[in-house]
Design a protein around this motif. Structure first.
Motif, mmCIF file in Angstrom:
data_model
loop_
_atom_site.group_PDB
_atom_site.id
_atom_site.type_symbol
_atom_site.label_atom_id
_atom_site.label_comp_id
_atom_site.label_asym_id
_atom_site.label_seq_id
_atom_site.Cartn_x
_atom_site.Cartn_y
_atom_site.Cartn_z
ATOM 1 N N ARG A 199 -7.427 -5.441 -11.040
ATOM 2 C CA ARG A 199 -7.939 -5.370 -9.542
ATOM 3 C C ARG A 199 -7.282 -6.179 -8.667
ATOM 4 N N ARG A 200 -7.345 -7.335 -8.885
ATOM 5 C CA ARG A 200 -6.382 -8.283 -7.847
ATOM 6 C C ARG A 200 -4.917 -7.638 -7.943
ATOM 7 N N ALA A 201 -4.435 -7.297 -8.852
ATOM 8 C CA ALA A 201 -3.039 -6.825 -8.808
ATOM 9 C C ALA A 201 -2.940 -5.626 -7.835
ATOM 10 N N ARG A 202 -4.056 -4.646 -7.742
ATOM 11 C CA ARG A 202 -4.150 -3.708 -6.788
ATOM 12 C C ARG A 202 -4.464 -3.891 -5.344
ATOM 13 N N ILE A 203 -5.116 -5.138 -5.252
ATOM 14 C CA ILE A 203 -5.390 -5.595 -3.739
ATOM 15 C C ILE A 203 -4.185 -6.398 -3.392
ATOM 16 N N VAL A 204 -3.455 -7.023 -4.146
ATOM 17 C CA VAL A 204 -2.170 -7.906 -3.747
ATOM 18 C C VAL A 204 -1.431 -6.999 -3.674
ATOM 19 N N PHE A 211 -0.996 -5.868 14.259
ATOM 20 C CA PHE A 211 -0.905 -5.600 12.783
ATOM 21 C C PHE A 211 -0.209 -4.422 12.804
ATOM 22 N N ALA A 212 0.763 -4.199 11.687
ATOM 23 C CA ALA A 212 1.462 -2.839 11.263
ATOM 24 C C ALA A 212 0.736 -2.651 9.853
ATOM 25 N N VAL A 213 0.653 -1.272 9.537
ATOM 26 C CA VAL A 213 -0.011 -1.308 8.217
ATOM 27 C C VAL A 213 1.124 -1.036 7.194
ATOM 28 N N GLU A 214 1.420 -1.911 6.570
ATOM 29 C CA GLU A 214 2.600 -1.852 5.478
ATOM 30 C C GLU A 214 2.446 -0.972 4.151
ATOM 31 N N ARG A 215 1.164 -1.027 3.778
ATOM 32 C CA ARG A 215 0.805 -0.433 2.549
ATOM 33 C C ARG A 215 -0.541 0.418 2.654
ATOM 34 N N TYR A 262 -7.016 0.454 -0.799
ATOM 35 C CA TYR A 262 -6.202 -0.794 -0.535
ATOM 36 C C TYR A 262 -5.007 -0.853 0.756
ATOM 37 N N ALA A 263 -5.036 -1.748 1.251
ATOM 38 C CA ALA A 263 -4.275 -1.714 2.537
ATOM 39 C C ALA A 263 -3.620 -3.284 2.758
#
Length: 354
Positions: free
Chosen positions: A5-10, A234-238, A250-251
């Motif tokens: 889950r951390r990998a998906r958030i990060v 902010f720009a949304v990068e992901r 996730y963003a």
């Protein structure tokens, strides 16, 4: 499970670069001290969190880490995030899992986060999708509501937020939602509870609740509106879709490049956001054979079906190649000189057995 889950958030962010601030880790921090040089901040200190969640079976009090900073001052007033962590800032990454939907003033909060980040820092978000949780009956957050909360200077959830949350919340899980079960009509909070929470809000207490019900596309639309209005840095990068069977998306938000012309940076950010939004699945329900399923679930089934068809086509192609090779071998054996009947016989026997 926690590492996945951390990998998906990060995402692609390298938490080993620079320092990290995690907002509201409660009993399940995304980032541990073993992973990054991290600080924790919440509304109250650890003892206050333990007291608040006493008796809540979903929260293990022993797992709540010490908070380095907290927003509630000794006199009961609430500081901003930037005020609370000013002495320790800036950070390369700010992590907020299931936080943005709680903040009373989203615009002010995003500005605070930008203020405590390095010039190229990133905000990493995990956000519950209102379609797959107790917010399912709530209307999506609007830019008007977000701007009104900012102009009103909300430091605690407003009357609107408290009432919408406690009057509309239902007991509904992601598992039920993805299975196509309709949400219950009966709310999970009796009206006496609603009145009690409203009275607390009116008395000046911080009544925690979901202030902003969101979905991936709704979040994209909201960020685009705020960029147009010049209200976010902010720009949304992901920006991801909510995974089938799960409850959150996730963003990654990156600080706008301010040395450039602001209008140019905003237009570039909006163009990238439009591209990300176009890649998200449709969020409207789709009727199929009398049942209604989320469009994303239907798209996921269709994707898996296409993958199965592709694998089947590859298996069939390999089978056909093997047959052609066999036929050529038989033909070559049949054309061999007559003084080699033993070889021909053995080959024919192998072909018959195969």
């Amino acid at each position: 499970m926690r590492a996945a889950r951390r990998a998906r958030i990060v995402g692609d962010a390298d938490l080993g670069q620079g320092r990290c601030l995690e907002i509201g880790p409660l009993a399940n921090p995304v980032v541990s001290p073993e992973v990054a040089d991290v600080r924790y901040v919440d509304v109250v200190d650890r003892s206050g969190l333990v007291a608040h969640y006493d008796g809540n079976p979903a929260v293990d009090p022993d797992a709540i880490p010490e908070q380095h900073f907290w927003l509630t001052r000794p006199d009961g007033t609430v500081a901003t995030l930037a005020e609370a962590v000013a002495a320790d800032a800036p950070y390369q990454h700010v992590v907020a899992s299931h936080v943005i939907e709680h903040v009373p003033d989203m615009v002010g909060w995003l500005r605070d986060v930008a203020q405590v980040l390095t010039w190229d820092g990133a905000l990493l978000l995990a956000v519950p999708d209102r379609r797959y949780c107790f917010d399912v009956h709530r209307a999506p957050a609007t830019v008007g509501q977000v701007l009104q909360a900012h102009l009103d200077g909300d430091r605690t959830p407003s009357v609107r937020a408290v009432l919408d949350h406690f009057m509309r919340a239902v007991d509904y899980t992601a598992e039920q939602a993805w299975a196509g079960e309709p949400p219950p009509a009966q709310g999970s909070h009796p009206i006496d509870d609603v009145r009690r929470h409203l009275a607390r809000q009116q008395a000046g207490d911080y009544v925690d609740c979901h202030v902003w019900p969101l979905t991936p596309r709704g979040f994209a639309d909201l960020m685009d509106d705020l960029l147009v209005l010049g209200e976010v840095d902010f720009a949304v990068e992901r920006l991801t879709a909510t995974r089938v069977g799960e409850q959150e998306f996730y963003a990654t938000l990156r600080r706008l490049d301010r040395p450039r012309a602001p209008a140019e940076a905003v237009e570039e950010a909006r163009a990238e956001l439009a591209r990300l939004r176009a890649e998200l699945p449709d969020e409207s329900p789709v009727a199929t054979g009398g049942d209604t399923v989320p469009a994303q679930q239907l798209a996921d089934v269709e994707r898996r079906l296409a993958e199965t068809r592709d694998r089947l086509a590859r298996v069939r192609a390999a089978r056909d190649r093997a047959r052609r090779q066999r036929d050529r071998a038989v033909a070559a054996a049949a054309a061999a000189p007559a003084d080699r009947p033993g070889v021909l016989g053995r080959l024919r026997r192998r072909v018959r057995r195969g």
